[in-house]
Motif scaffolding. Structure first.
Motif, short mmCIF file in Angstrom:
data_model
loop_
_atom_site.label_atom_id
_atom_site.label_comp_id
_atom_site.label_asym_id
_atom_site.label_seq_id
_atom_site.Cartn_x
_atom_site.Cartn_y
_atom_site.Cartn_z
N ALA A 95 5.73 10.92 -15.41
CA ALA A 95 6.00 11.87 -14.34
C ALA A 95 7.50 11.93 -14.05
CB ALA A 95 5.24 11.48 -13.07
N THR A 96 7.92 13.09 -13.57
CA THR A 96 9.27 13.30 -13.04
C THR A 96 9.12 13.98 -11.69
OG1 THR A 96 10.28 13.50 -15.24
CG2 THR A 96 11.49 14.43 -13.38
N PHE A 97 9.81 13.48 -10.67
CA PHE A 97 9.64 14.04 -9.33
C PHE A 97 10.90 13.82 -8.51
CE2 PHE A 97 7.59 9.90 -9.76
CZ PHE A 97 8.25 9.13 -8.81
N GLN A 98 11.02 14.62 -7.45
CA GLN A 98 12.14 14.48 -6.53
C GLN A 98 11.93 13.27 -5.62
OE1 GLN A 98 11.95 18.72 -5.22
NE2 GLN A 98 14.15 18.73 -5.69
N PRO A 99 12.98 12.81 -4.92
CA PRO A 99 12.88 11.57 -4.13
C PRO A 99 11.69 11.58 -3.17
CG PRO A 99 15.15 12.28 -4.27
CD PRO A 99 14.34 13.37 -4.88
N LEU A 100 11.03 10.42 -3.09
CA LEU A 100 9.81 10.27 -2.31
C LEU A 100 9.80 8.93 -1.58
CD1 LEU A 100 6.98 11.36 -4.79
CD2 LEU A 100 7.45 12.44 -2.60
N THR A 101 9.00 8.87 -0.55
CA THR A 101 8.60 7.60 0.05
C THR A 101 7.09 7.45 -0.13
OG1 THR A 101 10.36 7.60 1.71
CG2 THR A 101 8.44 6.25 2.16
N PHE A 102 6.68 6.38 -0.80
CA PHE A 102 5.26 6.08 -1.00
C PHE A 102 4.88 4.99 0.00
CE2 PHE A 102 7.20 7.25 -4.99
CZ PHE A 102 6.29 8.02 -5.67
N ARG A 103 3.85 5.22 0.78
CA ARG A 103 3.43 4.21 1.75
C ARG A 103 1.91 4.04 1.64
NH1 ARG A 103 5.83 6.03 5.91
NH2 ARG A 103 7.57 4.60 5.78
N ARG A 104 1.49 2.79 1.41
CA ARG A 104 0.06 2.48 1.40
C ARG A 104 -0.18 1.48 2.52
NH1 ARG A 104 -4.73 3.31 -0.78
NH2 ARG A 104 -6.03 1.60 -1.56
N THR A 105 -1.01 1.88 3.46
CA THR A 105 -1.22 1.11 4.67
C THR A 105 -2.56 0.36 4.61
OG1 THR A 105 -2.36 2.93 5.76
CG2 THR A 105 0.05 2.86 5.96
N PRO A 106 -2.73 -0.66 5.46
CA PRO A 106 -4.04 -1.33 5.52
C PRO A 106 -5.18 -0.37 5.79
CG PRO A 106 -2.38 -2.63 6.66
CD PRO A 106 -1.72 -1.33 6.31
N LYS A 107 -4.95 0.67 6.61
CA LYS A 107 -6.00 1.65 6.90
C LYS A 107 -6.39 2.40 5.64
CE LYS A 107 -7.03 5.63 9.85
NZ LYS A 107 -6.51 6.52 10.93
N LEU A 108 -5.43 2.80 4.82
CA LEU A 108 -5.72 3.50 3.58
C LEU A 108 -6.45 2.59 2.59
CD1 LEU A 108 -2.43 5.54 3.05
CD2 LEU A 108 -4.71 6.48 3.50
#
Length: 324
Positions: free
Chosen positions: A59-72
């Motif tokens: 994959a190629t993509f623009q800047p991101l923030t990935f967040r995986r929480t306890p709820k998810l």
């Protein structure tokens, strides 16, 4: 060609691009909270290769923030390990008390079962993602989780071996059949398990049976890395790992083949891929044989005929030219 799905942001209206890719990434990896300053006109491309239980997605993509929480995690956890080979771009990840920066040709290791924040930076990021079910890795969960967030270089050792396999595989999937997918997934699983075992160094905290299994995985990775060496034998493998040849054979007692048979099979599989690759059709058969550890053409031809029921030359002609 392998089973492959392709996403390009330009195929979707600008207002829908980011949400569509977030949904796609959630199906590929695990549900995440994704945010980007470029969400109004997000640019990304992604290919998803189905390799049985294993998934690879360049994959190629623009800047991101990935967040995986306890709820998810509570909502959905596919219980997979995710590895990202960073080709371009940089960023950082946070897992509880551990924080790791990554740069090109680092391997970033994550788990769908752990909460994290990962931030990418730069104009864009190019990476190759790899999803492996945790159940396929023969390591205790508490031991394997120690590798998450650990800095791993893809420039040397087992990390480089895995990186080369991923980049070669994703560069051109045309030579492979859909039926090759699960077999390639098995190879990747072995390489990931070998990498985890290398990182952990199978220390004294691991039980003896786990120590033996991780040693076996490291030996498998060692064999794959040195297939072109015609002097690769059980004796040289045992010496390189400071064990006796008899102990090496005991480690492989529960495997599907002996050590020598495994070396021969992997060499033949590699030679077969090269022989049926249109880009290498001008390369002589004996050159390909020598490249994969068969210095004697007669030995190679005999072993190839036994394995595949045809000579290397006949098999190549049939694969490249059919029955013309």
């Amino acid at each position: 060609m392998l089973d492959e799905k392709v996403f390009r942001s330009e195929d979707v209206p600008p207002a829908d691009r980011f949400d569509y890719w977030v949904e796609l990434l959630g199906r590929t990896h695990a549900p995440m909270d994704l945010r980007s300053d470029c969400a109004d006109d997000f640019r990304a491309s992604q290919r998803v290769l189905d390799l049985g239980a294993v998934t690879v997605w360049p994959a190629t993509f623009q800047p991101l923030t990935f967040r995986r929480t306890p709820k998810l995690i509570r909502r959905s956890d596919p219980e997979t390990y995710h590895l990202s080979l960073i080709v371009r771009g940089s960023g950082a990840g946070v897992w509880g008390h551990r924080e790791t920066e990554y740069k090109p040709y680092d391997l970033h290791i994550n788990s769908s079962s752990l909460a994290y924040d990962v931030h990418s930076s730069g104009n864009s990021v190019t990476m190759v993602g790899l999803e492996v079910p945790r159940a396929l890795l023969p390591l205790p969960r508490d031991a394997a989780d120690q590798v998450v967030g650990a800095p791993v270089s893809a420039r040397e050792g087992v990390g480089a071996l895995l990186a080369r396999f991923l980049t070669h595989l994703t560069a051109d999937t045309a030579p492979y059949l859909p039926s090759d997918g699960p077999r390639l997934g098995t190879v990747l699983t072995d390489l990931v398990a070998g990498l985890f075992a290398h990182i952990l160094e199978a220390g004294d905290s691991l039980p003896p049976e786990t120590h033996q299994r991780t040693l076996t995985l490291r030996i498998k990775a060692f064999i794959r890395e040195r297939l072109p060496d015609p002097h690769l034998t059980p004796a040289t493998i045992a010496a390189a790992h400071h064990i006796s040849t008899s102990y090496l054979h005991r480690l492989f007692r529960d495997e599907d083949t002996t050590v020598a048979a495994r070396i021969r099979r992997l060499r033949l599989e590699a030679a077969r891929r090269d022989l049926t690759d249109p880009a290498l059709q001008a390369t002589p058969v004996h050159t390909i044989a020598a490249r994969w550890g068969f210095p004697r053409a007669t030995d190679f031809s005999r072993a190839y005929r036994t394995a595949y029921g045809a000579t290397p030359t006949d098999h190549r002609h049939q694969a490249l030219h059919g029955h013309e």
